[in-house]
Design a protein around this motif. Structure first.
Motif, PDB file in Angstrom:
ATOM      1  N   SER A   9      -7.815  21.433  22.539  1.00  0.00           N
ATOM      2  CA  SER A   9      -7.924  20.371  21.880  1.00  0.00           C
ATOM      3  C   SER A   9      -6.983  20.247  20.299  1.00  0.00           C
ATOM      4  N   GLY A  10      -6.901  21.359  19.695  1.00  0.00           N
ATOM      5  CA  GLY A  10      -6.176  21.713  18.442  1.00  0.00           C
ATOM      6  C   GLY A  10      -6.966  21.968  17.429  1.00  0.00           C
ATOM      7  N   VAL A  11      -8.391  22.057  17.818  1.00  0.00           N
ATOM      8  CA  VAL A  11      -9.593  22.348  16.514  1.00  0.00           C
ATOM      9  C   VAL A  11      -9.016  23.767  15.962  1.00  0.00           C
ATOM     10  N   LEU A  12      -8.539  24.705  17.064  1.00  0.00           N
ATOM     11  CA  LEU A  12      -7.895  25.774  16.613  1.00  0.00           C
ATOM     12  C   LEU A  12      -6.838  25.944  16.664  1.00  0.00           C
ATOM     13  N   HIS A  13      -5.867  26.406  15.556  1.00  0.00           N
ATOM     14  CA  HIS A  13      -4.376  25.920  15.368  1.00  0.00           C
ATOM     15  C   HIS A  13      -3.591  27.256  16.069  1.00  0.00           C
TER      16      HIS A  13
ATOM     17  N   LEU B 174     -12.724  12.247   5.758  1.00  0.00           N
ATOM     18  CA  LEU B 174     -12.183  11.158   7.071  1.00  0.00           C
ATOM     19  C   LEU B 174     -11.056  10.682   6.435  1.00  0.00           C
ATOM     20  N   ARG B 175     -11.315   9.920   5.266  1.00  0.00           N
ATOM     21  CA  ARG B 175     -10.005   9.207   4.773  1.00  0.00           C
ATOM     22  C   ARG B 175      -8.883   9.776   4.688  1.00  0.00           C
ATOM     23  N   GLU B 176      -8.895  11.199   4.296  1.00  0.00           N
ATOM     24  CA  GLU B 176      -7.673  11.972   4.014  1.00  0.00           C
ATOM     25  C   GLU B 176      -7.007  11.866   5.460  1.00  0.00           C
ATOM     26  N   LEU B 177      -7.643  12.114   6.576  1.00  0.00           N
ATOM     27  CA  LEU B 177      -7.156  12.232   7.867  1.00  0.00           C
ATOM     28  C   LEU B 177      -6.203  11.142   8.336  1.00  0.00           C
TER      29      LEU B 177
ATOM     30  N   ALA C   4       3.999  12.967  16.553  1.00  0.00           N
ATOM     31  CA  ALA C   4       3.067  14.185  16.613  1.00  0.00           C
ATOM     32  C   ALA C   4       2.021  14.201  15.549  1.00  0.00           C
ATOM     33  N   ARG C   5       2.233  14.075  14.246  1.00  0.00           N
ATOM     34  CA  ARG C   5       1.518  14.096  13.210  1.00  0.00           C
ATOM     35  C   ARG C   5       0.326  13.041  13.356  1.00  0.00           C
ATOM     36  N   TRP C   6       0.648  11.954  13.953  1.00  0.00           N
ATOM     37  CA  TRP C   6      -0.075  10.945  13.987  1.00  0.00           C
ATOM     38  C   TRP C   6      -1.212  11.414  15.417  1.00  0.00           C
ATOM     39  N   ARG C   7      -0.709  12.186  16.188  1.00  0.00           N
ATOM     40  CA  ARG C   7      -1.577  12.398  17.302  1.00  0.00           C
ATOM     41  C   ARG C   7      -2.542  13.354  16.977  1.00  0.00           C
ATOM     42  N   HIS C   8      -2.133  14.461  15.886  1.00  0.00           N
ATOM     43  CA  HIS C   8      -2.864  15.461  15.742  1.00  0.00           C
ATOM     44  C   HIS C   8      -4.192  14.918  14.733  1.00  0.00           C
ATOM     45  N   ALA C   9      -3.342  14.153  13.774  1.00  0.00           N
ATOM     46  CA  ALA C   9      -4.539  13.247  12.864  1.00  0.00           C
ATOM     47  C   ALA C   9      -5.577  12.400  13.579  1.00  0.00           C
ATOM     48  N   ASP C  10      -5.230  11.695  14.600  1.00  0.00           N
ATOM     49  CA  ASP C  10      -6.118  10.903  15.253  1.00  0.00           C
ATOM     50  C   ASP C  10      -7.066  11.704  16.059  1.00  0.00           C
ATOM     51  N   ALA C  11      -6.829  12.827  16.783  1.00  0.00           N
ATOM     52  CA  ALA C  11      -7.621  13.979  17.363  1.00  0.00           C
ATOM     53  C   ALA C  11      -8.624  14.607  16.283  1.00  0.00           C
ATOM     54  N   GLU C  12      -8.055  14.773  14.989  1.00  0.00           N
ATOM     55  CA  GLU C  12      -8.801  15.529  14.304  1.00  0.00           C
ATOM     56  C   GLU C  12      -9.908  14.725  13.453  1.00  0.00           C
ATOM     57  N   LEU C  13      -9.590  13.528  13.370  1.00  0.00           N
ATOM     58  CA  LEU C  13     -10.341  12.350  12.891  1.00  0.00           C
ATOM     59  C   LEU C  13     -11.557  12.193  13.744  1.00  0.00           C
ATOM     60  N   PHE C  14     -11.204  12.058  14.902  1.00  0.00           N
ATOM     61  CA  PHE C  14     -12.519  11.754  15.877  1.00  0.00           C
ATOM     62  C   PHE C  14     -13.344  13.017  16.242  1.00  0.00           C
TER      63      PHE C  14
ATOM     64  N   LEU D  13     -15.125  17.659  22.635  1.00  0.00           N
ATOM     65  CA  LEU D  13     -14.013  18.718  22.792  1.00  0.00           C
ATOM     66  C   LEU D  13     -13.483  18.898  24.094  1.00  0.00           C
ATOM     67  N   ARG D  14     -14.337  18.841  24.980  1.00  0.00           N
ATOM     68  CA  ARG D  14     -14.389  18.985  26.507  1.00  0.00           C
ATOM     69  C   ARG D  14     -13.324  17.953  26.780  1.00  0.00           C
ATOM     70  N   LEU D  15     -13.698  16.830  26.355  1.00  0.00           N
ATOM     71  CA  LEU D  15     -12.617  15.583  26.913  1.00  0.00           C
ATOM     72  C   LEU D  15     -11.472  15.629  26.163  1.00  0.00           C
ATOM     73  N   GLU D  16     -11.475  16.042  24.958  1.00  0.00           N
ATOM     74  CA  GLU D  16      -9.900  16.017  24.393  1.00  0.00           C
ATOM     75  C   GLU D  16      -9.147  16.925  24.883  1.00  0.00           C
ATOM     76  N   ALA D  17      -9.719  18.058  25.394  1.00  0.00           N
ATOM     77  CA  ALA D  17      -8.965  19.291  26.031  1.00  0.00           C
ATOM     78  C   ALA D  17      -8.337  18.657  27.521  1.00  0.00           C
ATOM     79  N   SER D  18      -9.143  17.886  27.935  1.00  0.00           N
ATOM     80  CA  SER D  18      -8.601  17.151  29.367  1.00  0.00           C
ATOM     81  C   SER D  18      -7.870  16.071  29.527  1.00  0.00           C
ATOM     82  N   PHE D  19      -8.008  15.064  28.354  1.00  0.00           N
ATOM     83  CA  PHE D  19      -7.570  13.642  28.559  1.00  0.00           C
ATOM     84  C   PHE D  19      -7.057  13.350  27.013  1.00  0.00           C
ATOM     85  N   GLY D  20      -7.253  13.931  25.891  1.00  0.00           N
ATOM     86  CA  GLY D  20      -6.677  13.488  24.548  1.00  0.00           C
ATOM     87  C   GLY D  20      -5.230  13.463  24.508  1.00  0.00           C
TER      88      GLY D  20
END
Length: 247
Positions: free
Chosen positions: A38-42, A142-145, A155-165, A182-189
């Motif tokens: 999901s990208g939580v761990l970089h 949140l606003r900073e994200l 790509a930055r938009w995708r990462h920011a969208d995931a991190e915000l949610f 997190l589980r859904l992000e890994a399979s569908f995000g």
């Protein structure tokens, strides 16, 4: 490769929360794998040591070690010895747009809508609860994200969208809710964020994300839920339209 593990954030706190009694090594492995996908761990991030992981998850050190062995066998973690060594995240390459289009074309509309419904319900529920619990500091984070509207890097938009949610989910104060997202992000995000390659969709998405943060900041759970739900619905509508064009 030498990036240290980062300070705890809300989603990370959910990742490293203690486990129950069932299948502990497998659950440690699964939770870390989902956080990596999901990208939580970089990519390149150093994970806590085995004793630290064991303490965080509330398991024996040998259990944490077993989970890391399994992650290494999947290629998700690389371990080096000696000074400066440790276990480092080896995040798989993000699927490119062509791969995502192939995946989209292979899905039935029923499957797509089914996945989107579950994802949308979880995201909207998280947004509503976050509005009840977020304080001023949380809202500022949140606003900073929210990406700048002039940013054209999809790509930055995708990462920011995931991190915000994921951050919104963590504000529910429910580790289970955060891990479910997190589980859904890994399979569908990755698929649900394919529309962010479209500049027109991206601009509208940015307005929705800003509105979502405003609603959470105002403690307006209904508005937060509606905005999050609309965000997912518009993305899925784009995907269905694109899928039809792909034939």
């Amino acid at each position: 490769m030498a990036e240290r593990h980062r300070p705890a954030t809300h989603p990370r706190a959910a990742v490293f929360a203690p486990l129950g009694d069932e299948g502990r090594a497998t659950r440690v492995e699964k939770r870390l794998a989902e956080a990596i996908y999901s990208g939580v761990l970089h990519d390149g991030e150093r994970l806590p040591s085995e004793p630290e992981l064991a303490a965080m998850f509330g398991v024996a050190t040998v259990t944490a070690r077993e989970a890391l062995v399994a992650l290494r066998s999947q290629g998700l973690v690389t371990t080096t010895r000696g000074r400066g060594g440790g276990s480092f995240v080896n995040r798989p390459r993000h699927p490119d747009d062509a791969s995502l289009r192939v995946r989209l074309a292979s899905m039935s509309n029923v499957d797509l809508r089914d996945r989107a419904t579950l994802y949308g319900v979880i995201v909207a529920g998280c947004a509503e609860l976050a509005a009840a619990y977020a304080d001023a500091d949380d809202v500022a984070e949140l606003r900073e994200l929210v990406p700048d509207e002039t940013d054209t890097d999809a790509a930055r938009w995708r990462h920011a969208d995931a991190e915000l949610f994921l951050s919104v989910a963590a504000l529910t104060q429910s580790a289970r809710m955060t891990r479910e997202l997190l589980r859904l992000e890994a399979s569908f995000g990755a698929l649900v964020r394919l529309p962010l390659m479209d500049p027109e969709h991206r601009q509208a998405a940015g307005e929705r994300l800003a509105a979502l943060v405003d609603a959470i900041g105002a403690g307006d759970g209904d508005a937060a839920r509606r905005t999050a739900s609309t965000h997912v619905r518009e993305s899925v509508a784009w995907l269905i339209q694109k899928k039809a064009a792909l034939g």
